[in-house]
Design a protein around this motif. Structure first.
Motif, short mmCIF file in Angstrom:
data_model
loop_
_atom_site.label_atom_id
_atom_site.label_comp_id
_atom_site.label_asym_id
_atom_site.label_seq_id
_atom_site.Cartn_x
_atom_site.Cartn_y
_atom_site.Cartn_z
N VAL A 153 1.01 -1.15 -0.14
CA VAL A 153 -0.05 0.05 0.16
C VAL A 153 0.90 1.18 -0.01
N ARG A 154 0.62 2.10 -0.89
CA ARG A 154 1.41 3.41 -0.92
C ARG A 154 1.11 4.33 0.12
N PRO A 155 2.16 5.13 0.48
CA PRO A 155 2.04 5.90 1.63
C PRO A 155 0.64 6.92 1.34
N GLY A 156 -0.27 7.10 2.28
CA GLY A 156 -1.17 8.01 1.91
C GLY A 156 -2.48 7.08 1.28
N GLY A 157 -2.25 5.81 1.25
CA GLY A 157 -3.22 4.88 0.88
C GLY A 157 -3.91 4.37 1.94
N LEU A 158 -5.08 3.77 1.66
CA LEU A 158 -6.31 3.10 2.63
C LEU A 158 -6.21 1.63 2.68
N ILE A 159 -6.46 1.01 3.91
CA ILE A 159 -6.62 -0.34 4.06
C ILE A 159 -8.01 -0.27 4.82
N LEU A 160 -9.12 -0.85 4.02
CA LEU A 160 -10.55 -0.79 4.53
C LEU A 160 -10.70 -2.14 5.06
N ALA A 161 -11.61 -2.47 6.09
CA ALA A 161 -11.85 -3.96 6.42
C ALA A 161 -13.20 -3.79 6.87
N HIS A 162 -14.10 -4.79 6.60
CA HIS A 162 -15.66 -4.98 6.79
C HIS A 162 -16.07 -5.91 7.99
N ASN A 163 -16.90 -5.73 8.63
CA ASN A 163 -17.33 -6.54 9.98
C ASN A 163 -16.31 -6.63 10.84
#
Length: 198
Positions: A153-163
């Motif tokens: 993941v690039r710096p400034g990128g996002l990791i999203l996780a559900h539930n």
């Protein structure tokens, strides 16, 4: 001033700005109203995926857990605007087949690469830089997915996780790492939004 009312599935649907958006929204609506397919996220979470991906001008999105393609179509709303691409992973053959059909119906199949099989192994095929990762698969595997994708993941990128209420180890991992900043969006089914700091 009165607080805003909570969003529900019956609230005002998003408005299409382009013909491409209109086609995607029509397929999302058909999936939701048809009750013939499993929807992996509630609409409010889907809208959050779209807004977040477009806000970071995502060119490369990785989704772990395609299911029937509902969440991937929300990402496609952003990717048609940014010219980006979705790489999505699904272990279940039937769901993968359904998802590809939905992507075709929405006119976004050319923006999607669907990789079938065990995502714990297949995510190792991903290449940096990734702008957004969305984790919505086996809850016990969230921490392993994070460990494998975070370097990409690039710096400034996002990791999203559900539930995320079902993944306490993952929540601990993203809230105790000084390289990350995490907030929680609880309007739908529980979405963590983690920024990889610059």
């Amino acid at each position: 001033m009165a607080p805003f009312p909570p969003r529900t599935q019956d609230s005002t649907p998003p408005l299409a700005k382009t013909a491409a958006e209109k086609k995607i929204l029509a397929e999302l609506d058909r999936m939701a109203k048809g009750h013939e397919t499993y929807l992996s996220v509630p609409r409010e979470d889907g809208e959050a995926l779209w807004v977040l991906a477009e806000a970071v001008n995502a060119k490369q999105v990785a989704e772990i857990g395609t299911s029937t393609g509902y969440s991937g179509l929300w990402f496609s709303m952003a990717l048609t605007a940014t010219g980006g691409h979705l790489t999505t992973f699904e272990i279940n053959h039937q769901r993968a087949t359904e998802a590809m059909q939905h992507f075709k119906e929405a006119g976004v199949a050319d923006r999607v690469t669907l990789i079938e099989g065990d995502a714990h192994q297949n995510v190792l095929k991903l290449k940096a830089p990734i702008d957004v990762v969305f984790i919505d698969a086996d809850k016990g595997g969230y921490s392993d997915y994070l460990k494998k994708v975070l370097p990409l993941v690039r710096p400034g990128g996002l990791i999203l996780a559900h539930n995320i209420e079902m993944a306490p180890d993952y929540v601990r991992a993203v809230t105790t790492n000084p390289d990350l900043q995490t907030i929680f969006y609880m309007q739908g089914a529980g979405l963590s939004v983690t920024l990889k700091k610059r």
